[in-house]
Design an enzyme around this catalytic site. Structure first.
Site, short mmCIF file in Angstrom:
data_model
loop_
_atom_site.label_atom_id
_atom_site.label_comp_id
_atom_site.label_asym_id
_atom_site.label_seq_id
_atom_site.Cartn_x
_atom_site.Cartn_y
_atom_site.Cartn_z
N HIS A 229 0.85 -1.20 0.00
CA HIS A 229 0.00 0.00 0.00
C HIS A 229 0.89 1.25 0.00
O HIS A 229 1.10 1.84 -1.05
CB HIS A 229 -0.93 -0.07 1.22
CG HIS A 229 -2.02 0.94 1.27
ND1 HIS A 229 -2.33 1.77 0.23
CD2 HIS A 229 -2.90 1.25 2.26
CE1 HIS A 229 -3.35 2.55 0.57
NE2 HIS A 229 -3.70 2.26 1.80
N HIS A 268 -2.79 -1.26 -11.20
CA HIS A 268 -3.62 -0.81 -10.08
C HIS A 268 -4.87 -1.67 -10.04
O HIS A 268 -5.37 -2.07 -11.10
CB HIS A 268 -4.01 0.66 -10.27
CG HIS A 268 -4.50 1.30 -9.02
ND1 HIS A 268 -5.80 1.19 -8.60
CD2 HIS A 268 -3.86 2.05 -8.10
CE1 HIS A 268 -5.93 1.85 -7.46
NE2 HIS A 268 -4.78 2.37 -7.12
N ASP A 324 2.50 6.07 -7.76
CA ASP A 324 3.80 5.86 -7.12
C ASP A 324 4.98 5.88 -8.08
O ASP A 324 6.12 5.92 -7.65
CB ASP A 324 3.80 4.52 -6.38
CG ASP A 324 2.84 4.54 -5.21
OD1 ASP A 324 2.90 5.52 -4.46
OD2 ASP A 324 2.05 3.61 -5.06
N1 CMC Z 1 4.25 -5.74 -13.37
C1 CMC Z 1 4.10 -6.84 -14.13
N2 CMC Z 1 2.96 -7.53 -14.21
C2 CMC Z 1 1.92 -7.10 -13.49
C3 CMC Z 1 2.01 -5.95 -12.67
C4 CMC Z 1 3.21 -5.25 -12.64
N3 CMC Z 1 3.35 -4.16 -11.90
N4 CMC Z 1 0.81 -5.74 -12.07
C5 CMC Z 1 0.02 -6.74 -12.49
N5 CMC Z 1 0.68 -7.55 -13.35
C6 CMC Z 1 0.14 -8.69 -14.07
C7 CMC Z 1 0.01 -9.91 -13.16
O1 CMC Z 1 1.16 -10.72 -13.21
C8 CMC Z 1 -1.19 -10.60 -13.78
O2 CMC Z 1 -0.78 -11.24 -14.95
P1 CMC Z 1 -1.42 -12.69 -15.36
O3 CMC Z 1 -2.87 -12.39 -15.64
O4 CMC Z 1 -0.65 -13.13 -16.53
O5 CMC Z 1 -1.26 -13.57 -14.14
C9 CMC Z 1 -2.09 -9.43 -14.21
O6 CMC Z 1 -1.18 -8.35 -14.47
C10 CMC Z 1 -3.12 -9.02 -13.15
O7 CMC Z 1 -2.43 -8.82 -11.92
P2 CMC Z 1 -3.14 -8.88 -10.49
O8 CMC Z 1 -2.10 -9.16 -9.46
O9 CMC Z 1 -4.32 -9.82 -10.55
O10 CMC Z 1 -3.70 -7.41 -10.36
P3 CMC Z 1 -4.21 -6.72 -9.02
O11 CMC Z 1 -5.29 -5.79 -9.42
O12 CMC Z 1 -4.53 -7.72 -7.97
O13 CMC Z 1 -2.91 -5.93 -8.53
C11 CMC Z 1 -1.37 -4.25 -7.96
C12 CMC Z 1 -2.78 -4.57 -8.47
C13 CMC Z 1 -1.24 -2.74 -7.74
C14 CMC Z 1 -1.15 -4.96 -6.60
C15 CMC Z 1 -0.36 -4.76 -8.99
O14 CMC Z 1 -0.57 -4.14 -10.24
C16 CMC Z 1 1.10 -4.55 -8.54
O15 CMC Z 1 1.63 -5.40 -7.82
N6 CMC Z 1 1.74 -3.42 -8.96
C17 CMC Z 1 3.09 -3.12 -8.55
C18 CMC Z 1 3.09 -2.50 -7.16
C19 CMC Z 1 2.52 -1.09 -7.16
O16 CMC Z 1 2.87 -0.26 -7.99
N7 CMC Z 1 1.63 -0.80 -6.18
C20 CMC Z 1 1.06 0.54 -6.01
C21 CMC Z 1 -0.40 0.55 -6.22
S1 CMC Z 1 -1.04 2.21 -6.26
C22 CMC Z 1 -0.92 2.81 -4.62
C23 CMC Z 1 -2.05 2.47 -3.73
O17 CMC Z 1 -3.23 2.59 -4.10
O18 CMC Z 1 -1.78 2.12 -2.57
#
Ligand code: CMC
Length: 389
Positions: A229, A268, A324
């Site tokens: 987060h 996101h 971020d």
């Molecule tokens: N880099 C590479 N691949 C990604 C990334 C990324 N940053 N984010 C998601 N994916 C891929 C993931 O591997 C999956 O691929 P597949 O369908 O082939 O398995 C697909 O995209 C969907 O990912 P998910 O984990 O189901 O997506 P989510 O909505 O649960 O996750 C997230 C959202 C923010 C946790 C994730 O995008 C992430 O880990 N990002 C990097 C960390 C980051 O920047 N976090 C800050 C968020 S904004 C601040 C806040 O609101 O607090």
């Protein structure tokens, strides 16, 4: 016992009805109380936005003067909070850990905070929390680097005062560069609220038990402490540092596509488009770098964005830069250590947390108490210890 929906992480559950922030992740839209974030970032200030979030309307000139006055004259913290409490931490304590604890400790200094349905008391705690967060944050930083505490300078505005408490080394006063003060104000506006994120949910859940606002706010800060987060911008800086140079960017992106880690600052849960806050931050970054000198990691970040936005892997998964991706570069250029990044998020998010807390209390909501799907053992008989294998 009725019908339950299994929805771990609340991915498909609206847990409340809220009139504070509107977010359309597909279209990349963010509005506070109906006002587009782009317009607020351009024309407003953090304190005005805090008022808007809490009261639902922009203040009149008179209301704003009173609000600013009240916040300004509650910036001091009780001497015991600093001398006995904060200075009791281990010398290398993480400033966010100190903040979480110090916010919780405030509830023991303001016993009237328990009277959450007394509107006068409620408003006083709201003012105290917004006013004291920068003071606690700067105190935690100064302690963690072995510098003496700097008292608030109430002749300064909110952000300028915070920068003075952070960086002042000599009398008579510290005056931050106006471009940096404005940049911080913009970053604070962008971080002030984001509807039902993890920390706001923590605030609402703890608040639903009618705990005092300091205790609920400490829970929200604790949620923000987690790397998923409030820690993502720190992860971005570590990632860019690890990449090291623009030439290494294509290979790094390939390794992410092969499943070796994630592109930090990308993707996101809600935005499936360019995060509108990231666009504003990118512009702000140029203004900051004109004063501080360019963050050497910027070129790597730009290259990374360029390659990712043209790559089928990221395009098909709708992965765009989030808030971020660039905020850490700005904070680092302004001199903030990485450990302060979640603290810098907590200061402005306090107004959002409090707006949600007030909304929840006004809606007379029930205590948060989800159910579960039990997957443990069937009924069985107790086995005495000497018969256990
Ligand atoms: N880099 C590479 N691949 C990604 C990334 C990324 N940053 N984010 C998601 N994916 C891929 C993931 O591997 C999956 O691929 P597949 O369908 O082939 O398995 C697909 O995209 C969907 O990912 P998910 O984990 O189901 O997506 P989510 O909505 O649960 O996750 C997230 C959202 C923010 C946790 C994730 O995008 C992430 O880990 N990002 C990097 C960390 C980051 O920047 N976090 C800050 C968020 S904004 C601040 C806040 O609101 O607090």
């Amino acid at each position: 016992p009725g019908i339950w929906f299994f929805d771990p992480a609340f991915m498909a559950t609206a847990a409340c009805d809220s009139a504070i922030t509107y977010l359309d992740g597909e279209a990349g839209i963010l509005r506070y109380r109906g006002y587009p974030i782009e317009e607020l970032a351009e024309r407003s200030t953090y304190l005005e936005v805090a008022y808007l979030l809490l009261h639902g309307e922009l203040p009149t000139a008179e209301q704003f003067e009173q609000w600013k006055h009240d916040i300004t004259y509650h910036t001091f913290i009780h001497e015991n909070v600093r001398k006995r409490f904060l200075e009791g931490f281990h010398y290398d304590a993480h400033p966010m850990g100190m903040l979480v604890s110090a916010v919780a400790a405030l509830s023991t200094f303001y016993l009237d905070a328990k009277d959450i349905f007394n509107l006068e008391s409620r408003n006083k705690q709201i003012i105290r929390l917004i006013a004291k967060m920068p003071t606690l944050a700067a105190a935690a930083h100064r302690f963690s680097v072995g510098m003496p505490f700097v008292y608030p300078d109430n002749s300064l505005d909110y952000c300028a005062n915070f920068l003075s408490m952070m960086w002042k080394v000599a009398e008579p006063r510290y005056e931050a560069h106006p471009t940096l003060v404005r940049a911080l104000d913009i970053l604070f506006m962008l971080h002030a609220d984001h509807e039902q994120n993890c920390s706001t949910t923590a605030m609402r859940v703890v608040g639903s038990s009618h705990a005092d606002p300091y205790s609920a706010c400490a829970a929200a800060c604790a949620a923000l402490y987690g790397p998923r987060h409030g820690g993502a911008n720190e992860a971005v800086i570590r990632m860019l540092t690890q990449i090291g140079s623009m030439e290494n960017v294509p290979a790094f992106v390939e390794s992410v596509k092969q499943g070796h880690g994630r592109l930090q600052g990308f993707g996101h849960r809600v935005y499936k488009n360019y995060d509108p806050r990231a666009k504003i931050i990118k512009r702000t970054a140029d203004e900051v770098f004109a004063v501080t000198g360019k963050n050497p990691l910027l070129d790597i970040a730009l290259k990374l964005e360029e390659i990712a936005l043209a790559d089928e892997y990221f395009v098909s998964r709708k992965l765009y830069p989030n808030v971020d991706f660039y905020s850490g570069l700005i904070y680092q250029a302004m001199g903030f250590p990485l450990e302060m990044f979640p603290v810098l998020f907590a200061i402005p998010r306090t107004s959002g947390w409090l707006a949600h807390w007030v909304e929840m209390l006004d809606q007379d909501s029930k205590i948060a108490r989800p159910r579960q799907i039990y997957s443990g053992a069937e009924k069985r008989d107790y086995v005495p210890m000497d018969q256990r294998s």
